[in-house]
Write an enzyme that holds these catalytic residues in place. Structure first.
Site, PDB file in Angstrom:
ATOM      1  N   ASP A 155      -5.760  17.370 -12.895  1.00 24.28           N
ATOM      2  CA  ASP A 155      -5.198  16.632 -11.657  1.00 24.28           C
ATOM      3  C   ASP A 155      -4.007  17.535 -11.344  1.00 24.28           C
ATOM      4  O   ASP A 155      -3.235  18.380 -11.802  1.00 24.28           O
ATOM      5  CB  ASP A 155      -4.975  15.279 -12.425  1.00 24.28           C
ATOM      6  CG  ASP A 155      -3.959  15.222 -13.532  1.00 24.28           C
ATOM      7  OD1 ASP A 155      -4.045  15.986 -14.410  1.00 24.28           O
ATOM      8  OD2 ASP A 155      -3.123  14.251 -13.293  1.00 24.28           O
ATOM      9  N   ASP A 175       0.965  23.971 -10.977  1.00 27.94           N
ATOM     10  CA  ASP A 175       0.957  22.802 -11.932  1.00 27.94           C
ATOM     11  C   ASP A 175      -0.383  22.171 -11.599  1.00 27.94           C
ATOM     12  O   ASP A 175      -0.319  21.231 -10.912  1.00 27.94           O
ATOM     13  CB  ASP A 175       2.113  21.900 -11.593  1.00 27.94           C
ATOM     14  CG  ASP A 175       2.324  20.989 -12.565  1.00 27.94           C
ATOM     15  OD1 ASP A 175       1.655  20.766 -13.536  1.00 27.94           O
ATOM     16  OD2 ASP A 175       3.115  19.814 -12.289  1.00 27.94           O
ATOM     17  N   GLU A 180      -2.979  13.502 -16.401  1.00 25.83           N
ATOM     18  CA  GLU A 180      -1.790  13.892 -16.875  1.00 25.83           C
ATOM     19  C   GLU A 180      -0.730  13.607 -16.242  1.00 25.83           C
ATOM     20  O   GLU A 180       0.309  13.031 -16.689  1.00 25.83           O
ATOM     21  CB  GLU A 180      -1.701  15.447 -17.259  1.00 25.83           C
ATOM     22  CG  GLU A 180      -0.542  15.862 -18.042  1.00 25.83           C
ATOM     23  CD  GLU A 180       0.765  16.059 -17.367  1.00 25.83           C
ATOM     24  OE1 GLU A 180       1.866  16.372 -18.042  1.00 25.83           O
ATOM     25  OE2 GLU A 180       0.629  16.165 -16.066  1.00 25.83           O
TER      26      GLU A 180
END
Length: 384
Positions: A78, A108, A140
């Site tokens: 995610d 990220d 996350e």
């Protein structure tokens, strides 16, 4: 049909939206990312297990080889939400500018999965003495639901796990915990001309904030860890809402705050210390005080400095293992029996920012690092 190139895979992952957010209007499924990865890995001979965690949210565990031990290369599928107006490029399109690959999730951390696949492809014709597992989790960036679901299932993973969060290719063996908490105060409203007509929730919250700041000072005096850039635990008063008009005694007030404990600090003990400070305030101000976590905490994380994985990572990178303030899924993989570190090619300074990028100069070093880790943990026969 030819297998997609590294850049094509990178671009496809960025183009697949997978925002996780506590606000339902912004939250998205990660299904497209998970199925892209599963299709590629299946084509390479991995056995892929997709598990639904909640509606529209999935974990993927892809395994090559069998047996005990082995290596887990892990990350989350995610991203955080984004404001397209603040980007100079399309956040869902891979753009190359000045030696950088720019796009939401490039750093990220969806880009890490494209690099894993590139690294392992040349190795798959060799005999694997221990398994390689590629783990992609959901949510996350919001609730850690994917990692928590793995812990609940309780199935052991490999003996070592590397999470590819952005660390600038420096191994991380410690990070602080993350606690996000909320205090609600219910008082009694009334006309402001006569204070006896009500009980101010806002004045009670003023006292609560004083107690929280007093606790913060106490904790920062008692707990220190020089390995962190900010060596003390932190407590941030993030947002407050209360009242509705200047001429009414405030009947309701809420405060949300963020607490970052060091390794060795027990989150539930910290909560109990807060509760002890709140109880007399409720009686003194004649209000009701409700204190609850917004989410279950991310525990502090520490991998021992003398663990095999830490020493291997330090040798391969040429850097001593460090500590960071941000939280990761590392403590959950530890709970599943893995020696665990955080080690990835991106830079945390550009994560969660418009124009998120990965330096292309990091591509080749990351591939070499991943290949060496796979050789160490999967291709060598296990020690007797």
């Amino acid at each position: 049909m030819p297998f997609p190139t590294l850049k094509d895979r990178f671009a496809a992952l960025i183009a697949a939206p997978s925002v996780s957010c506590t606000q339902a209007a912004l939250d998205q499924s990660n299904s497209e990312v998970i199925h892209l990865l599963a299709n590629w890995l299946t084509d390479l001979g991995f056995a892929c297990d997709i598990r639904q965690v909640s509606t529209g949210k999935f974990n993927l565990l892809a395994t090559f080889g069998s047996g005990p031990g082995g290596l887990v290369l892990a990350g989350h599928s995610d991203t955080v939400p984004y404001d397209e107006k603040l980007w100079n490029t399309d956040p869902l399109r891979l753009t190359e500018v000045d030696g950088r690959w720019i796009g939401l999730g490039s750093c990220d951390m969806k880009g890490f999965f494209a690099l894993i696949i590139e690294a392992v492809r040349p190795l798959l014709s060799q005999p694997f003495h221990q398994p390689l597992m590629i783990l992609a989790t959901c949510d996350e960036e919001s609730s850690m639901a994917g990692a928590k679901a793995l812990v609940e299932q309780g199935a052991p993973l490999g003996r070592a796990a590397v999470i590819g969060e952005p660390t600038g290719l420096r191994p991380i063996r410690l990070h602080k915990g993350v606690m996000m908490e909320r205090i609600d105060i219910l008082g009694r409203s009334g006309h402001s001309s006569d204070p006896s007509l009500g009980h101010s929730a806002l004045e009670a919250m003023h006292a609560v904030m004083g107690e929280l700041m007093s606790l913060r000072q106490d904790w920062q005096g008692r707990y220190q860890n020089a390995q962190f850039g900010v060596p003390q635990p932190t407590l941030n008063l993030g947002c407050i809402h209360g009242g509705d008009n200047p001429n009414r005694i405030c009947g309701q007030c809420s405060l949300e705050f963020d607490l970052r404990p060091l390794p060795g600090m027990d989150p539930e003990a910290l909560r109990e210390a807060i509760r002890e400070r709140l109880r007399p305030l409720a009686e003194r101000h004649q209000v009701r005080i409700d204190y609850q976590p917004l989410f279950s905490e991310v525990p502090p994380f520490e991998e021992p400095a003398d663990s095999e994985l830490v020493m291997v990572a330090e040798k391969l990178t040429g850097h001593r293992a460090e500590a960071v303030a941000f939280g990761t899924e590392a403590p959950y993989l530890q709970q599943l029996g893995c020696q665990t570190i955080v080690l990835g090619p991106g830079d945390i300074a550009c994560a969660h920012q418009p124009g998120e990028f990965l330096e292309m100069s990091r591509l080749a070093p990351t591939l070499r690092l991943l290949q060496t880790l796979v050789e160490h943990y999967c291709l060598r026969p296990p020690q007797a």
